[in-house]
Design an enzyme around this catalytic site. Structure first.
Site, PDB file in Angstrom:
ATOM      1  N   LYS A 346       0.828  -1.210   0.000  1.00 25.40           N
ATOM      2  CA  LYS A 346       0.000   0.000   0.000  1.00 25.40           C
ATOM      3  C   LYS A 346       0.864   1.263   0.000  1.00 25.40           C
ATOM      4  O   LYS A 346       2.021   1.273   0.435  1.00 25.40           O
ATOM      5  CB  LYS A 346      -0.936  -0.006   1.210  1.00 25.40           C
ATOM      6  CG  LYS A 346      -2.023  -1.076   1.154  1.00 25.40           C
ATOM      7  CD  LYS A 346      -3.093  -0.742   0.139  1.00 25.40           C
ATOM      8  CE  LYS A 346      -4.151  -1.841   0.017  1.00 25.40           C
ATOM      9  NZ  LYS A 346      -5.036  -1.923   1.177  1.00 25.40           N
ATOM     10  N   ARG A 380      -4.413 -10.120   3.731  1.00 22.01           N
ATOM     11  CA  ARG A 380      -4.511 -10.163   2.268  1.00 22.01           C
ATOM     12  C   ARG A 380      -3.208  -9.599   1.703  1.00 22.01           C
ATOM     13  O   ARG A 380      -2.893  -8.422   1.909  1.00 22.01           O
ATOM     14  CB  ARG A 380      -5.719  -9.333   1.803  1.00 22.01           C
ATOM     15  CG  ARG A 380      -5.938  -9.336   0.295  1.00 22.01           C
ATOM     16  CD  ARG A 380      -7.150  -8.483  -0.061  1.00 22.01           C
ATOM     17  NE  ARG A 380      -7.411  -8.514  -1.504  1.00 22.01           N
ATOM     18  CZ  ARG A 380      -6.852  -7.694  -2.384  1.00 22.01           C
ATOM     19  NH1 ARG A 380      -5.987  -6.774  -1.985  1.00 22.01           N
ATOM     20  NH2 ARG A 380      -7.148  -7.793  -3.675  1.00 22.01           N
TER      21      ARG A 380
END
Length: 404
Positions: A346, A380
Site C-alpha cells: 500500500k 490479504r
C-alpha cells in the site's frame, strides 16, 4: 446512554504459558496464571468527570487502574476518554461493581463484558457454501490475484487465465489459505470498468481455479452480477470494498449464494477516496461505521458467521489514519467477526520508505507484525511465500505450534 468503547490490546502471554507447561505446572494453574498475566486495555470515550472518577476508583479496588484526564479530579473536562487497564480475570468482575452505579456506568460494564465474551471466543471459522474453513493456523493468508491491466503493483501480470492459474497454484503451494481474484483496479483514481469487461476478466480464471486449487476462491468485486456469476463458477467468498453499498443488489447476492462476505470500510469510491479524507478519530469512526453496516447486513438476512470485517487500510485514509488502524487493529475484534487486514504494497508504506509498490515488501512485514500483535484472522497479501515464512517464525518465537 452509550459510551463508545473499544479494545486496545489483549495479548495472550504465549511464551509464559509454554514455559509453565514445560515446567510441569498443572493445566489449571497454567490457565489461572495466564489470565493474571493477560493484560487487557480498553478505551471508553465521552465519559463525564464524575463517571471517570468512579470508574478509576472501582478499578483500583479490584487491582486494576485507569488513566484519565489530569483535570478529572477537579470535575473537568466535561467529557474525556478513560483507558482501563486490568488483567483479564479482574476485568471480568468490573461489570458487577458497576451494575448499580449512576452516570451510565452500568452500560460501560455491559459493553466491556461483551468485548470480553468476543475476546474469549474469537471468530476464527468461516461458513462457506461447501463447508466451514476452520482449524487453520491464524492468521489465514489470502493471496491476491489481480487479473487487471491497471492494478497499482501487478497490473497486466496475470490477465491470461493460464498465467493466473499458475500463479494461484504457486501461492497455494507456498501456504495461501484463500485466493482472491479481482477484475477491477481499486487504486486511487481508478475508474470502474464496464461490467462486461469485469466478467470477461474474472470468470475464466475462477472456472479454472475452482477445480484445480485446494483453497477457497474469493471474488473481489462491487457488483452483484459479477458476484453471482463468480459464485456459480466456484467462488465462495465475496470481497466487496464498498461494504455492500455500491450495488443495491449485492445484499441479495450474498444471501442467495450463501457466500461469506468481506465488509470493508471506504470513504467514497476508488475514483474519489483520496480527495482529502478527514477523520477526528479514525479507528472510532471506522468501528462505528462497521458496527452499523454489519448490523444492517445481518438484518438483511446474512448470518453473522458469514461476515468478515476489513477496516480498509489505504481506502480513503491518510498516512496517520493507516498507522492508527494497524496500531489499534485489535479494536475491531470487539465487533465479533473475523478481521481482515490488507496492507500489502500500500501507498502508506511508500510514503514512509520512499519505495515503489514492488519495493515495499520489508515495510509490509512491519505492518504484518502489527497485525499479528493485534490477532488479525486474515491478511490479504501479494507476497505469499514471504508472508508465510514471517508468520511461521513469529509463531515459533511466541512458542506456538505451527502447522503450516
Amino acid at each position: 446512554m452509550r459510551y463508545p468503547t473499544r479494545l486496545l490490546s489483549a495479548r495472550p502471554v504465549d511464551a509464559l504459558a509454554r514455559c509453565l507447561r514445560e515446567a510441569g505446572v498443572d493445566p489449571a494453574g497454567v490457565r489461572i496464571i495466564g489470565e493474571k498475566a493477560r493484560i487487557v486495555v480498553v478505551r471508553v470515550d465521552g465519559v463525564g468527570a464524575p463517571a471517570a472518577n468512579i470508574l478509576k476508583q472501582q478499578l483500583i479496588s479490584i487491582g486494576g487502574d485507569a488513566a484519565v484526564h489530569r483535570d478529572v479530579i477537579t470535575g473537568a473536562p466535561e467529557r474525556s476518554s478513560v483507558f482501563i487497564v486490568a488483567d483479564r480475570r479482574r476485568l471480568g468482575s468490573l461489570s458487577r461493581r458497576l451494575a448499580n452505579q449512576p452516570f451510565g456506568l452500568s452500560e460501560i460494564g455491559r459493553e466491556i463484558d461483551s468485548i470480553l465474551d468476543r475476546l474469549d471466543a474469537p471468530a476464527a471459522g468461516l461458513a462457506l457454501p461447501n463447508g466451514p474453513i476452520a482449524g487453520r493456523d491464524l492468521p489465514m493468508v489470502m493471496g491476491v490475484l489481480n487479473v487487471t491491466p491497471d492494478s497499482f503493483s501487478d497490473g497486466g501480470d496475470f490477465e491470461d487465465p493460464d498465467a493466473a492459474l499458475s500463479h494461484a497454484l504457486r501461492m497455494v503451494e507456498a501456504g495461501a489459505d484463500i485466493v482472491d481474484v479481482g477484475g477491477e483496479s481499486s487504486r486511487p483514481g481508478a475508474a470502474q470498468p464496464p461490467v462486461e469487461e469485469e466478467l470477461r476478466r474474472v470468470l475464466p480464471v475462477i472456472e479454472r481455479l475452482a477445480g484445480h486449487i485446494d483453497a477457497p476462491v474469493s471474488i473481489d468485486t462491487r457488483r452483484a452480477v459479477v458476484a453471482r456469476e463468480a459464485a456459480a463458477r466456484g467462488a465462495s467468498i465475496i470481497n466487496d470494498i464498498s461494504g455492500l453499498t455500491h450495488d443495491p443488489g449485492m445484499m441479495d447476492a450474498v444471501r442467495e449464494t450463501g457466500c461469506a462476505v468481506v465488509v470493508m470500510h471506504m470513504r467514497g469510491s476508488p475514483e474519489t477516496m483520496q480527495n482529502d479524507p478527514v477523520y477526528e478519530d479514525p479507528v472510532g469512526e471506522i468501528l462505528e461505521w462497521l458496527r452499523a453496516r454489519t448490523g444492517e447486513i445481518e438484518v438483511g438476512g446474512v448470518p453473522a458467521g458469514k461476515i468478515i470485517v476489513d477496516p480498509g487500510i489505504g481506502f480513503g485514509k491518510r498516512l496517520s489514519d493507516n498507522l492508527a488502524i494497524v496500531r489499534e487493529i485489535a479494536a475491531f475484534h470487539g465487533l465479533g467477526y473475523p478481521v481482515l487486514a490488507g496492507f500489502s504494497r500500500k501507498s502508506f508504506i511508500g510514503e514512509i520508505t520512499g519505495r515503489d509498490a514492488r519495493g515495499r515488501l520489508c515495510g509490509g512485514m512491519a505492518a504484518l507484525e502489527g497485525c499479528l500483535r493485534g490477532g488479525v484472522q486474515i491478511v490479504r497479501v501479494h507476497d505469499v511465500p514471504e508472508t508465510v515464512d514471517y508468520i511461521r517464525v513469529s509463531r515459533a518465537i511466541r512458542g506456538e505450534e505451527a502447522g503450516r
